[in-house]
Design a protein around this motif. Structure first.
Motif, PDB file in Angstrom:
ATOM      1  N   PHE A  86       0.840  -1.211   0.000  1.00  0.00           N
ATOM      2  CA  PHE A  86       0.000   0.000   0.000  1.00  0.00           C
ATOM      3  C   PHE A  86       0.869   1.252   0.000  1.00  0.00           C
ATOM      4  N   ASN A  87       0.347   2.318  -0.562  1.00  0.00           N
ATOM      5  CA  ASN A  87       1.046   3.599  -0.617  1.00  0.00           C
ATOM      6  C   ASN A  87       0.382   4.585   0.346  1.00  0.00           C
ATOM      7  N   LEU A 146       2.652  -4.767   6.578  1.00  0.00           N
ATOM      8  CA  LEU A 146       2.915  -3.588   5.746  1.00  0.00           C
ATOM      9  C   LEU A 146       4.187  -3.773   4.918  1.00  0.00           C
ATOM     10  N   GLN A 147       4.478  -5.017   4.535  1.00  0.00           N
ATOM     11  CA  GLN A 147       5.665  -5.281   3.738  1.00  0.00           C
ATOM     12  C   GLN A 147       5.566  -4.525   2.421  1.00  0.00           C
ATOM     13  N   ASN A 148       6.711  -3.996   2.000  1.00  0.00           N
ATOM     14  CA  ASN A 148       6.828  -3.293   0.721  1.00  0.00           C
ATOM     15  C   ASN A 148       5.903  -2.080   0.600  1.00  0.00           C
ATOM     16  N   SER A 149       5.369  -1.612   1.707  1.00  0.00           N
ATOM     17  CA  SER A 149       4.498  -0.432   1.677  1.00  0.00           C
ATOM     18  C   SER A 149       5.336   0.832   1.645  1.00  0.00           C
ATOM     19  N   THR A 179       3.933  -5.110  14.185  1.00  0.00           N
ATOM     20  CA  THR A 179       3.609  -4.835  12.782  1.00  0.00           C
ATOM     21  C   THR A 179       4.825  -5.143  11.914  1.00  0.00           C
ATOM     22  N   ASP A 180       4.590  -5.650  10.729  1.00  0.00           N
ATOM     23  CA  ASP A 180       5.672  -6.059   9.830  1.00  0.00           C
ATOM     24  C   ASP A 180       5.927  -4.984   8.775  1.00  0.00           C
ATOM     25  N   ALA A 219       9.711  -1.959   3.773  1.00  0.00           N
ATOM     26  CA  ALA A 219       8.862  -0.772   3.599  1.00  0.00           C
ATOM     27  C   ALA A 219       9.739   0.465   3.433  1.00  0.00           C
ATOM     28  N   ASP A 220       9.248   1.449   2.708  1.00  0.00           N
ATOM     29  CA  ASP A 220       9.942   2.726   2.550  1.00  0.00           C
ATOM     30  C   ASP A 220       9.398   3.685   3.600  1.00  0.00           C
ATOM     31  N   LEU A 221      10.166   3.891   4.661  1.00  0.00           N
ATOM     32  CA  LEU A 221       9.793   4.758   5.780  1.00  0.00           C
ATOM     33  C   LEU A 221      10.604   6.052   5.753  1.00  0.00           C
ATOM     34  N   SER A 222      11.064   6.439   4.585  1.00  0.00           N
ATOM     35  CA  SER A 222      11.873   7.646   4.440  1.00  0.00           C
ATOM     36  C   SER A 222      11.082   8.878   4.846  1.00  0.00           C
ATOM     37  N   ASP A 223      11.709   9.715   5.649  1.00  0.00           N
ATOM     38  CA  ASP A 223      11.154  11.010   6.043  1.00  0.00           C
ATOM     39  C   ASP A 223       9.846  10.899   6.845  1.00  0.00           C
TER      40      ASP A 223
END
Length: 170
Positions: free
Chosen positions: A69-70, A86-89, A104-105, A109-113
């Motif tokens: 998800f985005n 939330l893999q690959n979210s 939570t997984d 995931a992209d958690l940038s910023d």
């Protein structure tokens, strides 16, 4: 004479205590009534995988599979992601201040910023996650999670101005 002095005081104290208790429970119940509704059934919601830029503050996603998800640029302040996948979210630039993501997984995931200020992240998996510029100020993490994240921490959060390393206490 002593009984007549002590007993009325005790009776008044009990009445006062009862009154304060009633007021307390009424205020707690009214506070609970103001909470956003809990979202439990993923299929009934017809969730779109692109939640970019939406106000999702206070929403609850308990045991949801939100793989891919985005959530970029979304306001997720106070949101709950307990036991969610939330893999690959993508969460780039999202506000997760005061969020709860227990167990939570976040694998890959992209958690940038992301702003994780005051978030509760215990038992969550961050393996392979990108955290460049994420702010973890006062976030609750286990010592193991902190060490794992410190090994990949870099950058500065664009909205809070806090460095990822400093916010993690590296």
């Amino acid at each position: 004479m002593i009984k007549s002095i002590v007993f009325p005081s005790l009776k008044n104290a009990l009445i006062t205590l009862l009154f304060v208790g009633i007021l307390f429970f009424n205020s707690v119940n009214s506070a609970w009534a103001k909470r956003p509704p809990e979202i439990r059934n993923q299929q009934d919601l017809n969730l779109e995988p692109d939640m970019h830029g939406q106000d999702l503050s206070g929403n609850e996603y308990v045991k949801f599979d939100l793989n891919g998800f985005n959530f970029s640029e979304s306001n997720l302040e106070g949101a709950v992601f307990n036991n969610s996948k939330l893999q690959n979210s993508k969460f780039t630039g999202a506000n997760l201040r005061d969020a709860l993501a227990y167990a939570t997984d976040f694998t890959d995931a992209d958690l940038s910023d992301v702003n994780f200020t005051n978030a509760l992240l215990m038992e969550s998996n961050f393996e392979g996650a990108k955290i460049d510029g994420a702010d973890f100020t006062d976030a609750v993490l286990s010592r193991t999670q902190q060490k794992q994240l410190c090994a990949i921490a870099n950058g500065t959060n664009s909205s809070t101005g806090e460095s990822t390393e400093y916010s993690l206490g590296c």
